[in-house]
Design an enzyme around this catalytic site. Structure first.
Site, PDB file in Angstrom:
ATOM      1  N   LYS A  67     -30.566 -16.154   1.580  1.00 16.67           N
ATOM      2  CA  LYS A  67     -31.622 -15.958   2.590  1.00 16.67           C
ATOM      3  C   LYS A  67     -31.744 -17.121   3.580  1.00 16.67           C
ATOM      4  O   LYS A  67     -32.743 -17.265   4.270  1.00 16.67           O
ATOM      5  CB  LYS A  67     -33.004 -15.691   1.935  1.00 16.67           C
ATOM      6  CG  LYS A  67     -33.021 -14.479   1.082  1.00 16.67           C
ATOM      7  CD  LYS A  67     -32.792 -13.240   1.917  1.00 16.67           C
ATOM      8  CE  LYS A  67     -31.841 -12.303   1.221  1.00 16.67           C
ATOM      9  NZ  LYS A  67     -31.197 -11.364   2.168  1.00 16.67           N
ATOM     10  N   THR A  71     -25.675 -13.896   6.399  1.00 19.02           N
ATOM     11  CA  THR A  71     -25.155 -12.765   7.171  1.00 19.02           C
ATOM     12  C   THR A  71     -24.800 -13.223   8.586  1.00 19.02           C
ATOM     13  O   THR A  71     -23.763 -12.850   9.139  1.00 19.02           O
ATOM     14  CB  THR A  71     -26.233 -11.652   7.231  1.00 19.02           C
ATOM     15  OG1 THR A  71     -26.799 -11.495   5.925  1.00 19.02           O
ATOM     16  CG2 THR A  71     -25.669 -10.344   7.707  1.00 19.02           C
ATOM     17  N   HIS A 131     -22.316 -18.696  -2.566  1.00 16.97           N
ATOM     18  CA  HIS A 131     -23.647 -19.299  -2.760  1.00 16.97           C
ATOM     19  C   HIS A 131     -23.557 -20.405  -3.813  1.00 16.97           C
ATOM     20  O   HIS A 131     -24.576 -20.932  -4.240  1.00 16.97           O
ATOM     21  CB  HIS A 131     -24.645 -18.258  -3.286  1.00 16.97           C
ATOM     22  CG  HIS A 131     -25.075 -17.230  -2.290  1.00 16.97           C
ATOM     23  ND1 HIS A 131     -25.396 -17.520  -0.987  1.00 16.97           N
ATOM     24  CD2 HIS A 131     -25.294 -15.886  -2.429  1.00 16.97           C
ATOM     25  CE1 HIS A 131     -25.775 -16.406  -0.367  1.00 16.97           C
ATOM     26  NE2 HIS A 131     -25.715 -15.402  -1.221  1.00 16.97           N
ATOM     27  N   SER A 164     -38.436 -15.067   2.813  1.00 21.07           N
ATOM     28  CA  SER A 164     -37.408 -14.074   3.111  1.00 21.07           C
ATOM     29  C   SER A 164     -36.923 -13.410   1.814  1.00 21.07           C
ATOM     30  O   SER A 164     -36.793 -12.186   1.746  1.00 21.07           O
ATOM     31  CB  SER A 164     -36.246 -14.751   3.849  1.00 21.07           C
ATOM     32  OG  SER A 164     -35.271 -13.808   4.196  1.00 21.07           O
ATOM     33  N   TYR A 228     -30.368 -23.695  10.079  1.00 13.58           N
ATOM     34  CA  TYR A 228     -30.734 -22.383  10.637  1.00 13.58           C
ATOM     35  C   TYR A 228     -31.638 -22.553  11.865  1.00 13.58           C
ATOM     36  O   TYR A 228     -31.442 -21.916  12.892  1.00 13.58           O
ATOM     37  CB  TYR A 228     -31.441 -21.577   9.538  1.00 13.58           C
ATOM     38  CG  TYR A 228     -31.849 -20.184   9.919  1.00 13.58           C
ATOM     39  CD1 TYR A 228     -30.948 -19.127   9.849  1.00 13.58           C
ATOM     40  CD2 TYR A 228     -33.151 -19.909  10.337  1.00 13.58           C
ATOM     41  CE1 TYR A 228     -31.333 -17.831  10.189  1.00 13.58           C
ATOM     42  CE2 TYR A 228     -33.542 -18.623  10.683  1.00 13.58           C
ATOM     43  CZ  TYR A 228     -32.632 -17.586  10.606  1.00 13.58           C
ATOM     44  OH  TYR A 228     -33.020 -16.306  10.942  1.00 13.58           O
ATOM     45  N   ARG A 293     -34.112  -8.947   9.231  1.00 15.52           N
ATOM     46  CA  ARG A 293     -35.566  -8.764   9.315  1.00 15.52           C
ATOM     47  C   ARG A 293     -36.017  -9.375  10.630  1.00 15.52           C
ATOM     48  O   ARG A 293     -35.659  -8.922  11.687  1.00 15.52           O
ATOM     49  CB  ARG A 293     -36.229  -9.387   8.067  1.00 15.52           C
ATOM     50  CG  ARG A 293     -37.659  -8.908   7.832  1.00 15.52           C
ATOM     51  CD  ARG A 293     -38.280  -9.571   6.617  1.00 15.52           C
ATOM     52  NE  ARG A 293     -38.395 -11.007   6.736  1.00 15.52           N
ATOM     53  CZ  ARG A 293     -39.448 -11.667   7.217  1.00 15.52           C
ATOM     54  NH1 ARG A 293     -40.512 -10.996   7.588  1.00 15.52           N
ATOM     55  NH2 ARG A 293     -39.454 -12.990   7.294  1.00 15.52           N
TER      56      ARG A 293
HETATM   57  P1  A3P Z   1     -35.919 -13.370   7.580  1.00 20.00           P
HETATM   58  O1  A3P Z   1     -36.191 -12.575   6.347  1.00 20.00           O
HETATM   59  O2  A3P Z   1     -36.729 -14.638   7.625  1.00 20.00           O
HETATM   60  O3  A3P Z   1     -36.036 -12.588   8.826  1.00 20.00           O
HETATM   61  P2  A3P Z   1     -29.146 -13.979   4.361  1.00 20.00           P
HETATM   62  O4  A3P Z   1     -28.229 -13.454   5.407  1.00 20.00           O
HETATM   63  O5  A3P Z   1     -28.744 -15.306   3.807  1.00 20.00           O
HETATM   64  O6  A3P Z   1     -29.458 -12.944   3.346  1.00 20.00           O
HETATM   65  O7  A3P Z   1     -30.509 -14.328   5.116  1.00 20.00           O
HETATM   66  C1  A3P Z   1     -31.332 -13.318   5.639  1.00 20.00           C
HETATM   67  C2  A3P Z   1     -32.215 -13.950   6.686  1.00 20.00           C
HETATM   68  O8  A3P Z   1     -31.419 -14.192   7.853  1.00 20.00           O
HETATM   69  C3  A3P Z   1     -33.324 -13.009   7.112  1.00 20.00           C
HETATM   70  O9  A3P Z   1     -34.395 -13.856   7.513  1.00 20.00           O
HETATM   71  C4  A3P Z   1     -32.673 -12.287   8.268  1.00 20.00           C
HETATM   72  O10 A3P Z   1     -33.587 -11.667   9.125  1.00 20.00           O
HETATM   73  C5  A3P Z   1     -31.941 -13.430   8.937  1.00 20.00           C
HETATM   74  N1  A3P Z   1     -30.814 -12.982   9.773  1.00 20.00           N
HETATM   75  C6  A3P Z   1     -29.926 -11.987   9.517  1.00 20.00           C
HETATM   76  N2  A3P Z   1     -29.067 -11.860  10.522  1.00 20.00           N
HETATM   77  C7  A3P Z   1     -29.402 -12.783  11.446  1.00 20.00           C
HETATM   78  C8  A3P Z   1     -28.885 -13.114  12.742  1.00 20.00           C
HETATM   79  N3  A3P Z   1     -27.866 -12.455  13.267  1.00 20.00           N
HETATM   80  N4  A3P Z   1     -29.476 -14.121  13.411  1.00 20.00           N
HETATM   81  C9  A3P Z   1     -30.519 -14.802  12.875  1.00 20.00           C
HETATM   82  N5  A3P Z   1     -31.065 -14.509  11.681  1.00 20.00           N
HETATM   83  C10 A3P Z   1     -30.511 -13.515  10.968  1.00 20.00           C
END
Ligand code: A3P
Length: 327
Positions: A67, A71, A131, A164, A228, A293
Site C-alpha cells: 500500500k 501498483t 515486498h 490504505s 510516494y 483509490r
Molecule cells: P490510497 O488507498 O491511499 O488511495 P499498492 O499499489 O502498494 O497496493 O498501494 C495502493 C495505494 O496506491 C492506494 O493508495 C492507491 O490509490 C495508490 N495508487 C495506485 N495507483 C496509483 C497511481 N497510479 N498513482 C498514485 N497512486 C496510486
C-alpha cells in the site's frame, strides 16, 4: 536494522506452523519471521526465494511495503523500461489492457505459485517486484556483495499506508461476505492498535522502510530510495531518476519529445483507474479496481483521529531514533 532471531524461525528449515501467530489482523493470519509479520500465504514463497532464487546482475527489483505505491511503481518502471518497443502514447500499450500487476511479477508470489520457471525464462534485464524486507533478502540479492542487480524502494507515510491497507481490507472482507453473513467488523481502532505494534503485513512498516533507506545510503548505486509523497509532487522528475537508475536515462531527443511526461500520464491513477481492464479484471486475491483509490498524501486524517496519529508518530519516531531515517 532488523536482526533475525532464532525464535523467528530463521535458524534451519522454515516450519511455518511453529512461528509466532497473530490472528486479529484480517484477512489472513500473520506469522512472525525474521523480525517481521507476514500473511501466512506469503511465507512459502519467501522461504523458496531465500532458498532458490537466482538473481542476475541486470535485475531490477521494485520494492515496497504493501500500500505504499506498488501498483504505481510497477506501471512507471514497466512503461519506462519498455518505452522503445511500447511508446507510452501508443493506443495498444500493454498498460492499456493489462493491470500493472500482470506486467511485473511479484518474486515471492511466483515462487509460491509454481512460477519459478516463468521468472527464469524472462529475458534480461528483468524487472521484478517484492515486498520482502531488506534483512530477509537472500545474500545473493543483498546490495552488499550480492550478485543480484539494483533495487528501487518506494516509502510512504506510515499513516497513509495504514489507512490504505485498512480500507483495502474492508473491501476484501466485504467481497468475501457476498451472499453470506455481513462482513466481519474490523475497526480503525483495531487496525491502529495492531499496526502500532508492528502487526501488519510486512510490519513493522517503519523498520521495512528503514532497512532500505540504510541500504540506499550505504550502496547508492544499488538502492534507489523514493518517496510516494515526492513522486506525487514531481512525478516526471522521479521518473527521470528512476530511468537513470535503471540504466535507461531519457535521451535529449526523448526529453524534447516529452516522453517522461507521457509516461507520467499513462501511469496516473486517473488514467489507470479508467481503463476497462482495471474496472473489470481481477488478481488472485482482489479485483483490479481495488488497487486504485484516491492516490493522495494525507488522507489518513479522514480516518484516524489526531490522537491515533500522534501515538503512531511517536512510536515511529522512537523506533527510528539513531538510524538517521525519518518519514
Ligand atoms: P490510497 O488507498 O491511499 O488511495 P499498492 O499499489 O502498494 O497496493 O498501494 C495502493 C495505494 O496506491 C492506494 O493508495 C492507491 O490509490 C495508490 N495508487 C495506485 N495507483 C496509483 C497511481 N497510479 N498513482 C498514485 N497512486 C496510486
Amino acid at each position: 536494522v532488523a536482526s533475525a532471531t532464532e525464535d523467528d524461525g530463521m535458524a534451519g528449515e522454515l516450519v511455518i506452523s511453529s512461528l509466532p501467530l497473530e490472528t486479529r489482523c484480517p484477512p489472513f493470519p500473520l506469522r512472525r519471521y525474521g523480525g517481521f509479520w507476514f500473511a501466512e500465504p506469503m511465507l512459502p514463497g519467501i522461504a523458496a526465494v531465500r532458498a532458490r532464487f537466482q538473481p542476475r546482475p541486470s535485475d531490477v527489483f521494485l520494492v515496497t511495503y504493501p500500500k505504499a505505491g506498488t501498483t504505481w511503481l510497477k506501471a512507471l518502471a514497466f512503461a519506462t523500461t519498455n518505452r522503445v518497443q511500447h511508446p507510452p502514447r501508443g493506443p495498444d500499450h500493454p498498460l492499456r489492457h493489462r493491470n500493472p500487476h500482470d506486467c511485473v511479477h511479484f518474486l515471492e508470489m511466483a515462487f509460491a505459485g509454481g512460477g519459478e520457471d516463468v521468472l527464469a525464462a524472462l529475458p534480461s534485464p528483468r524487472v521484478l517486484a517484492t515486498h520482502m524486507p531488506y534483512p530477509l533478502l537472500p545474500a545473493r540479492v543483498a546490495a552488499e556483495g550480492g550478485s543480484g542487480g539494483r533495487m528501487v524502494y518506494v516509502c510512504r507515510d506510515p499513516k497513509d499506508a495504514l489507512v490504505s491497507m485498512w480500507l483495502f481490507t474492508q473491501k476484501k472482507l466485504a467481497a468475501e461476505a457476498i451472499g453470506g453473513d455481513p462482513p466481519k467488523p474490523y475497526t480503525i481502532e483495531e487496525a491502529v492498535e495492531l499496526f502500532c505494534d508492528g502487526r501488519a503485513i510486512c510490519g513493522p512498516q517503519w523498520r521495512h522502510a528503514a532497512g532500505y533507506w540504510e541500504a540506499s545510503h550505504k550502496f547508492p548505486g544499488k538502492v534507489l530510495f523514493l518517496r510516494y509523497e515526492e513522486m506525487l509532487r514531481d512525478p516526471a522528475g522521479n521518473v527521470r531518476k528512476l530511468a537513470e537508475f535503471m540504466g535507461c536515462a531519457f535521451s535529449g531527443e526523448e526529453e524534447a519529445a516529452g516522453v517522461a511526461q507521457d509516461i507520467v500520464e499513462l501511469c496516473s491513477i486517473d488514467a489507470l483507474k479508467n481503463m476497462e481492464v482495471n474496472k473489470k479484471g481481477s488478481q488472485k486475491y482482489m479485483k483490479n479496481e481495488t488497487f486504485f483509490r484516491k492516490g493522495v498524501a494525507g488522507d489518513w486524517s479522514n480516518h484516524m483521529t489526531p490522537a491515533m496519529a500522534e501515538r503512531l508518530d511517536k512510536i515511529v519516531e522512537e523506533a527510528l531514533q539513531g538510524t538517521g531515517f525519518t518519514f
